[in-house]
Scaffold this active site. Structure first.
Site, PDB file in Angstrom:
ATOM      1  N   ASP A  64       0.799  -1.226   0.000  1.00 34.21           N
ATOM      2  CA  ASP A  64       0.000   0.000   0.000  1.00 34.21           C
ATOM      3  C   ASP A  64       0.831   1.275   0.000  1.00 34.21           C
ATOM      4  OD1 ASP A  64       0.963  -0.159   2.540  1.00 34.21           O
ATOM      5  OD2 ASP A  64      -0.928   0.238   3.548  1.00 34.21           O
ATOM      6  N   GLU A  65       2.070   1.197  -0.423  1.00 36.61           N
ATOM      7  CA  GLU A  65       2.892   2.398  -0.475  1.00 36.61           C
ATOM      8  C   GLU A  65       3.769   2.360  -1.717  1.00 36.61           C
ATOM      9  OE1 GLU A  65       4.526   3.891   3.737  1.00 36.61           O
ATOM     10  OE2 GLU A  65       4.693   1.735   3.439  1.00 36.61           O
TER      11      GLU A  65
END
Lengths: 326, 367
Positions: A64-65
């Site tokens: 998620d990054e």
């Protein structure tokens, strides 16, 4: 074991890597949801499709990054800030998810900035603001400064990044070697590492320090959880597969041990990775009552998938490696 | 304790049992050899790694009874370094072992023999005796296919299946399998199937070459014992289920190719030079009366060999790890071998045309 905690639960002191029982005690009304990695991966892919509308220079950091270099964007918008805003909007509209973004002149500042307004916000560090922004931050915010480093620096009366700036590059180098030079740069907001979309992976790993030191036979749930994390991270290295499994341990008296195994065919799923990592415990020649403060699960020996000939197995139904999900 | 022996009388048995002593031990005493001298004059040497225990008996030489343990490695190195025909005199005094030979004197540290872990005797179990060559053949034809290290412990050993008129060894590392039935199975009163761990198999293979004619085997629930005259191996068994190997030995194959074993083996060795070093893939292409072998590596280098074969079916392509082919071909000894395929992605059976006693199964590499 808690993989991740919502912001609501975090207010009760719940955090990742905490035993579920403890979390339940801290936050009795918490809702426990089993992880669904295939779904996270699918969403992560869609988020990356949104990134791709603006730039091809995307370096994923985790599910998620990601770092994006928008110096020369595909869609001309007036500023990086405008692009960040557009991406967050698209993620909200198309995936009904909140996202936070940090905009800055280099990778590590962007990361600090993105943590600033979590969970749903945008923070910009303009080049002219960098020094002022960094000065009051605790040194622990700098990448690579962990618990041990923080303590070492605290012994030198260095608590904030501003304190760190008081030390010259030479002083830092004589104390910490090459890492000292890097610290000197970080304290001044300098970081020249480029955004690398296809970074050749050398090793992928995940590790955790426990609240209480554990015996070898208590590590299995932790190893399984970390193996899942490591596997997800390794799977994103498209076109590269790992052959070596590494188990890392730190004893209660801070000795680091690693044990590794390179099977003729590398692990094909998070479960196989976890099985091998668990089995590597047998190669730890220490009394069974020894305790450990940290465990890590890693994958290394990455090779191009093209060089990888898929040796078929006699006893397991063979499956394409790229689709295997633990 | 007091012992008087010629160097050779001590060296041979010591070499026999030293193989099981690991360089890095979890317990210091596992680096030692237990020496037991009896009033009758008999001496027994014992070594162990807690899994495999080895014993060697020396008929005569004890002058005074007693038991102690001393570093196996050091004792072996000393015996090796002494001149041929040296007369060795060993005695224990106040926790030290004194070894004299000619003008040499060594004083070695000892550890209490009481602390030395021993399996002891196995009382019950299936017992049978067989000729040395029978066991030697079983191991020689299959042991290479055992997994070296694998979390699936049952693959790091040899499956021994014993029954009336049946003695079979099966080894597999999960990618290939070797099976051998004894040509003349021993007389056995009962049935049993055990997995002998890799280390014991390798030690047994080593000892068999110098063993006497008959081997006495005892298989209990947890241990296997092999008595080879003056030498003995007792091993813990791998407590796991061996995979259902019958399922993966192809029985009804579509394409059968008859090839000369020697020329094929040499061709594989040559093309393997330019195979990918890690995966050692060799591509096999079968055509009318020929088998073509090709390899390439990441540097785009290529090798090609054509071997004549007896084959009249449709042409097809598959690929194997060169090492698996070489080892299977090396374990057979007939002039010709049969390659029996069903499909390019399913297992291949390699066997001799004259017998089904030896079967080698290799899984392909996906192209």
């Amino acid at each position: 074991m808690v993989c991740a905690a919502s912001y609501e639960a975090r207010r009760f002191g719940v955090h990742s890597a905490m035993p579920a029982r403890r979390a339940e005690r801290l936050c009795p009304r918490a809702i426990f949801v089993p992880p669904d990695f295939s779904r996270y991966k699918a969403v992560s892919r869609r988020v990356r499709e949104i990134f791709a509308r603006y730039t091809d220079l995307v370096e994923p950091l985790s599910l998620d990054e990601a770092y994006l270099d928008v110096t020369e964007p595909k869609i001309a918008l007036p500023s990086a800030t405008a692009i960040a805003r557009a991406i967050c909007r698209a993620i909200r509209a198309e995936l009904h998810l909140t996202a936070s973004a940090g905009v800055a002149s280099n990778k590590y500042l962007a990361k600090i900035a993105s943590d600033w307004r979590k969970p749903d916000g945008l923070f910009v560090i303009r080049p002219s603001q960098v020094e002022r922004f960094l000065a009051p931050l605790p040194v622990g915010k700098l990448p690579g400064v962990g618990k041990v480093m923080k303590r070492t620096l605290a012994d030198l009366d260095i608590v904030t990044v501003g304190d760190l700036r008081a030390l010259s590059a030479r002083e830092l180098e004589s104390r910490f070697g090459r890492w000292g030079i890097r610290l000197h740069e970080l304290a001044r907001g300098t970081d020249n590492s480029p955004v690398e979309p296809n970074r050749p992976t050398v090793q992928v790993s995940a590790e955790d320090t426990f609240e209480r030191d554990l015996r070898l036979d208590q590590l299995e749930p932790h190893i399984r959880r970390l193996a899942q994390k490591t596997w997800s991270a390794a799977e994103r290295r498209k076109g590269r597969v790992a052959r070596t499994v590494v188990l890392k341990l730190k004893t209660s008296d801070f000795h680091v041990l690693t044990r590794s195994l390179t099977p003729s065919v590398g692990p094909a799923s998070a479960r196989e990775l976890a099985d091998i990592a668990c089995a590597l415990r047998e190669r730890v020649e220490r009394p069974p009552e020894s305790r450990y403060r940290l465990v890590g699960v890693g994958l290394s020996g990455f090779i191009d998938r093209a060089d990888f000939a898929a040796q078929q197995s006699l006893f397991e139904p063979s499956r394409p490696r790229s689709e295997s999900v633990g | 304790m007091e012992i008087q022996l010629l160097r050779e009388e001590l060296l041979r048995p010591l070499q026999g049992v030293a193989g099981v002593v690991e360089r890095r031990q979890t317990l210091p005493i596992l680096g030692n050899v237990r020496i037991e001298a009896e009033n009758s004059g008999a001496i027994r040497l014992t070594t162990t790694d807690m899994e495999v225990e080895m014993t060697a008996d020396i008929g005569d030489g004890a002058r005074e009874a007693g038991t102690t343990t001393v570093s196996a490695r050091k004792l072996l190195d000393i015996c090796r370094a002494l001149p041929d025909g040296s007369e060795i005199h060993v005695s224990e005094q106040q926790g030290r072992l004194q070894l004299r030979a000619g003008s040499s004197l060594f004083t070695l540290g000892t550890l209490d023999a009481q602390e030395f872990p021993q399996v002891g005797s196995i009382e019950d179990g299936l017992r049978f005796s067989l000729r040395r060559e029978v066991l030697e053949e079983l191991l020689k034809r299959t042991s290479f296919a055992m997994a070296q290290q694998d979390v699936r412990h049952y693959l790091t050993g040899l499956l021994l299946e014993v029954g009336p008129e049946k003695l079979r060894a099966v080894c597999t590392d999960g990618h290939r399998l070797a099976l051998c039935d004894a040509a003349q199975p021993p007389e056995v009163d009962g049935e049993r199937s055990v997995i002998v761990p890799r280390k014991a198999v390798l030690e047994l293979e080593r000892l068999l070459s110098q063993a006497e004619e008959t081997v006495e085997v005892t298989l209990s629930a947890r241990y296997a014992r092999f008595a080879l005259g003056t030498l003995g191996i007792t091993t813990k068994l791998i407590d796991a289920q061996f995979p259902d190997y019958n399922r993966v030995v192809p029985s009804d194959t579509r394409f059968n190719i008859l090839v000369d074993r020697g020329p094929l083996r040499e061709a594989v060795t040559r093309v393997a030079i330019l195979a990918n070093e890690k995966f050692r893939g060799v591509r096999l292409e079968a055509g009318t009366n020929m088998l073509k072998l090709t390899t390439h590596n990441p540097e785009s280098e290529e090798a090609e060999e054509t071997v004549s074969a007896r084959y009249a079916g449709e042409s097809f392509v598959t690929a194997f790890n060169a090492t698996y082919l070489q080892e299977a071909l090396g374990a057979l000894d007939a002039e010709t071998v049969n390659f029996c395929f069903t499909a390019s992605d399913s297992s291949t059976l390699i066997q001799q045309p004259d017998t089904e006693r030896l079967r080698y199964v290799v899984m392909p590499i996906r192209l």
